[in-house]
Design a protein around this motif. Structure first.
Motif, PDB file in Angstrom:
ATOM      1  N   THR A 110      40.863  10.888  69.645  1.00 49.51           N
ATOM      2  CA  THR A 110      39.475  10.544  69.344  1.00 49.51           C
ATOM      3  C   THR A 110      38.620  11.619  69.994  1.00 49.51           C
ATOM      4  OG1 THR A 110      39.903   8.185  69.256  1.00 49.51           O
ATOM      5  CG2 THR A 110      37.629   8.851  69.679  1.00 49.51           C
ATOM      6  N   MET A 111      37.782  12.257  69.213  1.00 45.76           N
ATOM      7  CA  MET A 111      36.962  13.347  69.691  1.00 45.76           C
ATOM      8  C   MET A 111      35.512  12.899  69.826  1.00 45.76           C
ATOM      9  SD  MET A 111      39.028  15.725  70.076  1.00 45.76           S
ATOM     10  CE  MET A 111      40.547  14.812  70.167  1.00 45.76           C
ATOM     11  N   THR A 112      34.839  13.437  70.814  1.00 47.86           N
ATOM     12  CA  THR A 112      33.422  13.133  71.001  1.00 47.86           C
ATOM     13  C   THR A 112      32.650  14.440  71.133  1.00 47.86           C
ATOM     14  OG1 THR A 112      33.623  12.975  73.397  1.00 47.86           O
ATOM     15  CG2 THR A 112      33.854  10.927  72.143  1.00 47.86           C
ATOM     16  N   THR A 113      31.411  14.420  70.715  1.00 49.67           N
ATOM     17  CA  THR A 113      30.510  15.542  70.908  1.00 49.67           C
ATOM     18  C   THR A 113      29.120  14.992  71.171  1.00 49.67           C
ATOM     19  OG1 THR A 113      29.803  17.708  70.074  1.00 49.67           O
ATOM     20  CG2 THR A 113      29.871  15.894  68.485  1.00 49.67           C
ATOM     21  N   GLU A 114      28.343  15.755  71.880  1.00 50.97           N
ATOM     22  CA  GLU A 114      26.953  15.399  72.172  1.00 50.97           C
ATOM     23  C   GLU A 114      26.095  16.578  71.763  1.00 50.97           C
ATOM     24  OE1 GLU A 114      25.037  13.630  76.079  1.00 50.97           O
ATOM     25  OE2 GLU A 114      25.359  15.793  76.247  1.00 50.97           O
ATOM     26  N   LEU A 115      24.925  16.291  71.207  1.00 49.94           N
ATOM     27  CA  LEU A 115      23.985  17.331  70.818  1.00 49.94           C
ATOM     28  C   LEU A 115      22.817  17.334  71.784  1.00 49.94           C
ATOM     29  CD1 LEU A 115      25.506  16.379  68.157  1.00 49.94           C
ATOM     30  CD2 LEU A 115      23.548  17.286  66.953  1.00 49.94           C
ATOM     31  N   THR A 116      22.238  18.505  71.986  1.00 44.24           N
ATOM     32  CA  THR A 116      20.984  18.587  72.732  1.00 44.24           C
ATOM     33  C   THR A 116      20.013  19.434  71.915  1.00 44.24           C
ATOM     34  OG1 THR A 116      21.690  20.541  73.997  1.00 44.24           O
ATOM     35  CG2 THR A 116      22.056  18.371  75.013  1.00 44.24           C
ATOM     36  N   ALA A 117      18.743  19.100  72.047  1.00 49.25           N
ATOM     37  CA  ALA A 117      17.658  19.883  71.459  1.00 49.25           C
ATOM     38  C   ALA A 117      16.668  20.085  72.595  1.00 49.25           C
ATOM     39  CB  ALA A 117      17.015  19.144  70.287  1.00 49.25           C
ATOM     40  N   ASN A 118      16.718  21.273  73.204  1.00 46.98           N
ATOM     41  CA  ASN A 118      15.997  21.546  74.452  1.00 46.98           C
ATOM     42  C   ASN A 118      16.395  20.482  75.468  1.00 46.98           C
ATOM     43  OD1 ASN A 118      14.946  23.779  73.212  1.00 46.98           O
ATOM     44  ND2 ASN A 118      12.906  22.938  72.931  1.00 46.98           N
ATOM     45  N   GLU A 119      15.469  19.690  75.992  1.00 45.44           N
ATOM     46  CA  GLU A 119      15.814  18.701  77.030  1.00 45.44           C
ATOM     47  C   GLU A 119      16.257  17.362  76.458  1.00 45.44           C
ATOM     48  OE1 GLU A 119      11.699  17.788  75.853  1.00 45.44           O
ATOM     49  OE2 GLU A 119      12.733  19.653  76.239  1.00 45.44           O
ATOM     50  N   LEU A 120      16.218  17.185  75.157  1.00 40.76           N
ATOM     51  CA  LEU A 120      16.582  15.908  74.525  1.00 40.76           C
ATOM     52  C   LEU A 120      18.092  15.833  74.315  1.00 40.76           C
ATOM     53  CD1 LEU A 120      13.770  15.977  71.822  1.00 40.76           C
ATOM     54  CD2 LEU A 120      13.727  14.766  74.014  1.00 40.76           C
ATOM     55  N   ARG A 121      18.656  14.633  74.515  1.00 39.34           N
ATOM     56  CA  ARG A 121      20.105  14.439  74.346  1.00 39.34           C
ATOM     57  C   ARG A 121      20.372  13.371  73.300  1.00 39.34           C
ATOM     58  NH1 ARG A 121      23.190  16.935  77.717  1.00 39.34           N
ATOM     59  NH2 ARG A 121      22.531  17.509  79.789  1.00 39.34           N
TER      60      ARG A 121
END
Length: 158
Positions: A110-121
């Motif tokens: 099971t794979m996970t990823t997280e995105l960020t846009a500048n300081e937003l998560r």
């Protein structure tokens, strides 16, 4: 040997709610990239080897058609030799809502990823895959954010 693959494919970034979703990213489908040597299924990359994108830490694998991407013939694996990330900076309008649409693949775990846009998560996105070397894709993953600056760096973290 254990194989761990987090595959990201065909990233589309558009103004949320726009009548026609135009991709605001350069090379969002990862189709432009380094040459994969004959007889190999992937090549490990660092830095700016994929046009429009930067690998700010670690490395990643640039994948060819062996991995059966959900769109086109290339994808990226956020687990190269070391765990990596990939990012792109683009112009945004403060206060405008943007939508990130992407496919997430997995092979073996099971794979996970997280995105960020500048300081937003973003929240973590996950997808379970079949045994290696088979791959399955969680299609049309979506995250929306409101721009807080005139430019935004979108990053996929493994």
């Amino acid at each position: 040997m254990k194989f761990v693959h987090v595959l990201v494919l065909c990233v589309v970034l558009a103004l949320a709610g726009a009548a026609s979703a135009q991709n605001l990213l350069v090379n969002g489908d990862f189709e432009d990239g380094p040459t994969i040597p004959l007889g190999q299924t992937q090549v490990t990359v660092i830095g700016a080897a994929i046009p429009g994108w930067n690998v700010p830490n670690g490395d990643l694998d640039y994948l060819g058609p062996f991995w059966s991407p959900s769109s086109g013939v290339h994808a990226i694996d956020l687990h190269g030799i070391r765990v990596g990330a990939i990012e792109q900076t683009f112009a945004t309008s403060i206060g405008s809502r943007y939508s990130v649409l992407f496919d997430l693949g997995a092979s073996g775990h099971t794979m996970t990823t997280e995105l960020t846009a500048n300081e937003l998560r973003s929240p973590e996105f996950s997808h379970s895959g079949p045994a290696h070397p088979q791959v399955s894709y969680g299609l049309d993953k979506r995250w929306e954010f409101v721009a807080t600056a005139a430019s935004t760096t979108l990053r996929f973290n493994s």
